[in-house]
Write a protein that holds these residues in place. Structure first.
Motif, mmCIF file in Angstrom:
data_model
loop_
_atom_site.group_PDB
_atom_site.id
_atom_site.type_symbol
_atom_site.label_atom_id
_atom_site.label_comp_id
_atom_site.label_asym_id
_atom_site.label_seq_id
_atom_site.Cartn_x
_atom_site.Cartn_y
_atom_site.Cartn_z
ATOM 1 N N TYR A 138 7.322 -4.474 3.431
ATOM 2 C CA TYR A 138 6.077 -4.968 3.687
ATOM 3 C C TYR A 138 6.033 -6.391 4.540
ATOM 4 N N MET A 142 0.486 -7.403 4.766
ATOM 5 C CA MET A 142 0.392 -6.002 4.117
ATOM 6 C C MET A 142 0.423 -6.205 2.661
ATOM 7 N N GLU A 146 -2.560 -5.631 0.036
ATOM 8 C CA GLU A 146 -2.303 -5.070 -1.288
ATOM 9 C C GLU A 146 -2.856 -5.710 -2.521
#
Length: 169
Positions: A138, A142, A146
């Protein structure tokens, strides 16, 4: 005549948005990667919207470019540090595999156990950020999306985990 602080903050915000593409290019010149450059520009925007402006800056556009430049340099330095610490993914491709030697297996197992123990001692959020970054690939953005955290906090947590693992070895 001095402009009210709220109006000045609004003007700085408007100037940032109007020049976002140029700021992105400035970050790209340092980082050489559009995605990381976009992360830097986003961090800069968060920084300017969150700071208390007490007086008008004489050259607001130059001020914005300096913020982006400083953040891009920080990101570049972190990337260099990480690559020196962990190497690149391709480094192991040219090294012959040392399979079959009991010593190699024992050393690798010990290192893996030390890293696993170090990761187990980390706070859950830090451990999760590190796993998303190192195992799942990631990006900082990201991870932030998340977990509902800022990209700068994701970066800090990654560095804490890496330093913790490095110290364990």
């Amino acid at each position: 005549m001095m402009m009210p602080v709220d109006k000045w903050s609004h003007e700085l915000n408007t100037l940032f948005i109007a020049n976002r593409t140029q700021l992105l290019r400035a970050a790209y010149k340092i980082l050489g990667d559009w995605e990381r450059s976009d992360d830097v520009v986003q961090d800069a925007y968060i920084k300017i919207t969150g700071m208390a402006v007490t007086q008008k800056v004489r050259q607001p556009l130059a001020y914005l470019f300096q913020i982006v430049r400083n953040l891009a340099i920080d990101h570049y330095r972190r990337d260099v540090f990480e690559s020196e610490l962990f190497g690149t993914d391709e480094e192991g491709l040219q090294v012959p595999a040392l399979t079959g030697t009991p010593e190699t297996h024992a050393i690798n197992r010990q290192h893996l156990e030390l890293v696993a123990e170090a990761l187990a001692k980390l706070p859950e959020r830090t451990k999760r950020v590190f796993e998303l970054y190192r195992i799942h690939g990631y990006t900082h953005r990201m991870i932030a999306d998340e977990l509902g955290i800022s990209t700068s906090l994701a970066n800090i947590l990654i560095h804490e985990a890496m330093n913790h693992c490095k110290n364990a070895l």
